[in-house]
Design a protein around this motif. Structure first.
Motif, PDB file in Angstrom:
ATOM      1  N   GLY A 365      -8.619 -69.099  19.804  1.00 13.23           N
ATOM      2  CA  GLY A 365      -9.344 -69.038  21.059  1.00 13.23           C
ATOM      3  C   GLY A 365     -10.162 -70.290  21.276  1.00 13.23           C
ATOM      4  O   GLY A 365     -10.237 -71.160  20.396  1.00 13.23           O
ATOM      5  N   ILE A 366     -10.779 -70.366  22.470  1.00 15.63           N
ATOM      6  CA  ILE A 366     -11.622 -71.515  22.831  1.00 15.63           C
ATOM      7  C   ILE A 366     -13.019 -71.018  23.157  1.00 15.63           C
ATOM      8  O   ILE A 366     -13.186 -70.101  23.961  1.00 15.63           O
ATOM      9  N   ILE A 367     -14.035 -71.629  22.560  1.00 12.40           N
ATOM     10  CA  ILE A 367     -15.429 -71.326  22.876  1.00 12.40           C
ATOM     11  C   ILE A 367     -16.082 -72.624  23.350  1.00 12.40           C
ATOM     12  O   ILE A 367     -16.354 -73.512  22.539  1.00 12.40           O
ATOM     13  N   PRO A 368     -16.304 -72.785  24.661  1.00 14.80           N
ATOM     14  CA  PRO A 368     -16.879 -74.039  25.176  1.00 14.80           C
ATOM     15  C   PRO A 368     -18.378 -74.099  24.972  1.00 14.80           C
ATOM     16  O   PRO A 368     -19.033 -73.077  24.764  1.00 14.80           O
ATOM     17  N   PHE A 376     -15.295 -75.418  20.881  1.00 16.48           N
ATOM     18  CA  PHE A 376     -14.639 -75.238  19.595  1.00 16.48           C
ATOM     19  C   PHE A 376     -13.339 -74.447  19.736  1.00 16.48           C
ATOM     20  O   PHE A 376     -13.288 -73.439  20.440  1.00 16.48           O
ATOM     21  N   ILE A 377     -12.295 -74.952  19.069  1.00 17.45           N
ATOM     22  CA  ILE A 377     -11.087 -74.157  18.864  1.00 17.45           C
ATOM     23  C   ILE A 377     -11.361 -73.300  17.637  1.00 17.45           C
ATOM     24  O   ILE A 377     -11.743 -73.821  16.588  1.00 17.45           O
ATOM     25  N   VAL A 378     -11.189 -71.998  17.789  1.00 17.68           N
ATOM     26  CA  VAL A 378     -11.539 -71.088  16.692  1.00 17.68           C
ATOM     27  C   VAL A 378     -10.364 -70.180  16.341  1.00 17.68           C
ATOM     28  O   VAL A 378      -9.468 -69.943  17.156  1.00 17.68           O
ATOM     29  N   GLY A 393     -18.944 -68.679  24.944  1.00 18.98           N
ATOM     30  CA  GLY A 393     -19.531 -69.980  25.202  1.00 18.98           C
ATOM     31  C   GLY A 393     -20.903 -70.058  24.583  1.00 18.98           C
ATOM     32  O   GLY A 393     -21.230 -69.283  23.676  1.00 18.98           O
ATOM     33  N   ALA A 394     -21.709 -70.991  25.082  1.00 21.00           N
ATOM     34  CA  ALA A 394     -23.071 -71.122  24.563  1.00 21.00           C
ATOM     35  C   ALA A 394     -23.982 -70.046  25.138  1.00 21.00           C
ATOM     36  O   ALA A 394     -24.914 -69.580  24.473  1.00 21.00           O
ATOM     37  N   GLN A 454     -12.694 -79.300  17.317  1.00 22.03           N
ATOM     38  CA  GLN A 454     -13.849 -79.441  18.200  1.00 22.03           C
ATOM     39  C   GLN A 454     -13.468 -80.289  19.401  1.00 22.03           C
ATOM     40  O   GLN A 454     -12.756 -81.289  19.265  1.00 22.03           O
ATOM     41  N   PHE A 455     -13.922 -79.866  20.590  1.00 22.61           N
ATOM     42  CA  PHE A 455     -13.617 -80.583  21.827  1.00 22.61           C
ATOM     43  C   PHE A 455     -14.889 -81.195  22.386  1.00 22.61           C
ATOM     44  O   PHE A 455     -15.889 -80.498  22.584  1.00 22.61           O
TER      45      PHE A 455
END
Length: 470
Positions: A365-368, A376-378, A393-394, A454-455
């Motif tokens: 998944g993706i958590i921006p 983050f790619i998790v 997200g944050a 990490q993005f």
């Protein structure tokens, strides 16, 4: 075909009594039968009037039927005195009001388990960052207004230094190959199989929304929705795509199902409130039983909206990647406003994630973060107490109103400059300072996910301020 107009006089002539049912009927006809013939609408009106009890759970006519037979209106359903078990991650920086919201949700008679993610903040019904498992019941506001709001990240084969050497080309692509904001449409659009789905023919509300969905396909919403270029740093040598650890150019997008999802959410939320009357402070948690016609209709419409949101992201990425002459190397994507059928506690449950990322063991998944903070790619760890979920997200630490009042344009420009980020559009309501520290949030969910990459955003495109759709 011209739109059919139905007046109160005509309804009374059919036998409809003077009162609220007249205006309710006119609204239903205008919304769902605008292009029907006079014969078609007269026939259905006669059927509802003759046997309103048969329509009290109908997805379109329930409000009319309940107005005709007020005694059929359900009594207020009390909440449980004791909540079912739920876990809170990052409790030290989640506001008490947010926890109170989840505490109401886990007192629903249909609730089985719940969880609160570390990015959580207050919303309607379930808090944003709330997870709720129910038995055979789906809560439209537990999914959210922006059904299928999701993340999509594509890693491409462009050299990282091209983000600097060809910055104008990247910026031009974002400006001219994306559209943002409420009502935004493409004048000429691509076709997609999702627009040919049977649900658009079989469900009344969806029939009225197909043209809007076609125009908005491949567009993005307002608020916190974005499309951005940046650098992905792959840190896991055993990643699922076989990519060597290192830095890559990537495209990241965040948006949902546009007007289609909002209309579906609004319609079925109103219906749920009619059929499932809860105490005032919990009314946004009204549910639809999946054994009813209304519940099945919402489930089908929700899944269609989710697939439509996915198609929007894929079209956005296709256009931008083609504009840059690149090839996609890998993709990660996930919903974070949705409901799934999953097995927990030994039985199939409906798991609502409203602003939460699926984190079943091994699932990516993706958590921006924010427009300056990393995402983050998790990979999910399958933690049972979180119902296999993580943050989306944050999370906001300031409301939009407070952010606009507290953060100046100069402060925002300096923060963007200090982080080497170019912003196209956007407003002070989405300033980085309005969000929690993503590193603190990630630390609070170390038991839920592991980081694969990490993005870091470098060029961000957003709408020009305005309310969010999720």
């Amino acid at each position: 075909m011209s739109e059919l107009k139905m007046t109160g006089k005509q309804l009374r002539a059919l036998g409809y009594p003077q009162g609220p049912v007249i205006s309710i009927s006119i609204d239903v006809i205008a919304q769902y039968y605008a292009t029907a013939t006079a014969e078609e609408i007269t026939t259905i009106l006669a059927k509802v009037l003759a046997d309103p009890a048969a329509y009290t759970e109908d997805a379109v006519w329930a409000q009319v039927a309940l107005a005709l037979v007020p005694e059929a209106r359900p009594e207020i359903i009390p909440l449980r005195e004791k909540p079912v078990d739920y876990a809170v991650f990052g409790a030290g920086f989640i506001e008490e009001g947010t926890i109170r919201q989840l505490n109401s949700a886990v007192r629903l008679p249909v609730a089985v388990a719940g969880a609160l993610m570390p990015d959580a903040h207050q919303g309607y019904g379930l808090p944003i960052g709330g997870v709720l498992a129910t038995e055979n019941a789906v809560i439209p506001y537990g999914v959210g207004v922006d059904i299928g709001c999701r993340m999509c990240l594509s890693i491409v084969d462009l050299p990282v230094d091209s983000l600097t050497t060809k910055a104008s080309q990247y910026e031009k692509a974002l400006k001219y190959k994306t559209k943002f904001g409420a009502g935004a449409e493409w004048k000429r659009n691509d076709e997609d199989p999702v627009l040919e789905r049977d649900e658009f023919k079989e469900i009344q509300i969806l029939r009225t929304l197909q043209a809007k969905a076609a125009g908005q396909l491949g567009t993005s919403g307002s608020g916190n929705h974005f499309v951005e270029w940046g650098v992905v740093s792959i840190t896991d040598a055993h990643n699922e795509w076989g990519l060597a650890p290192g830095d890559y150019v990537a495209l990241l997008s965040h948006s949902g199902s546009r007007g289609l999802g909002a209309q579906v959410a609004g319609h079925y939320t109103r219906l749920a409130k009619e059929l499932c009357v809860l105490p005032k402070d919990a009314q946004h948690l009204a549910w639809l039983d999946l054994d009813t016609e209304a519940g099945q209709e919402y489930w089908l419409a929700m899944n269609l909206a989710g697939d439509y949101a996915s198609a929007c992201h894929h079209l956005i990425h296709k256009r931008l990647i083609a504009e840059m002459g690149a090839t996609m190397l890998a993709r990660v994507e996930n919903h974070h406003n949705f409901a799934w059928k999953e097995v927990h506690h030994g039985k199939e449950l409906i798991v609502h994630r409203k602003g939460a990322t699926p984190a079943e063991k091994g699932v990516l998944g993706i958590i921006p973060g924010s427009m300056t903070a990393p995402g983050f790619i998790v990979r999910g760890k399958g933690e049972t107490t979180s119902l296999h979920s993580a943050s989306h997200g944050a999370g906001r630490q300031m409301s939009r109103t407070k952010a606009i009042a507290s953060i100046s344009g100069e402060e925002m420009r300096k923060m963007l400059q200090d982080n080497g980020v170019t912003l196209i559009g956007g407003g002070l309501d989405e300033a980085p300072g309005a969000y929690k520290d993503i590193h603190t949030v990630m630390a609070a969910q170390a038991d839920l996910v592991e980081v694969v990459g990490q993005f870091q955003p470098k060029m961000v495109r957003m709408a020009n301020g305005g309310p969010a759709e999720d």
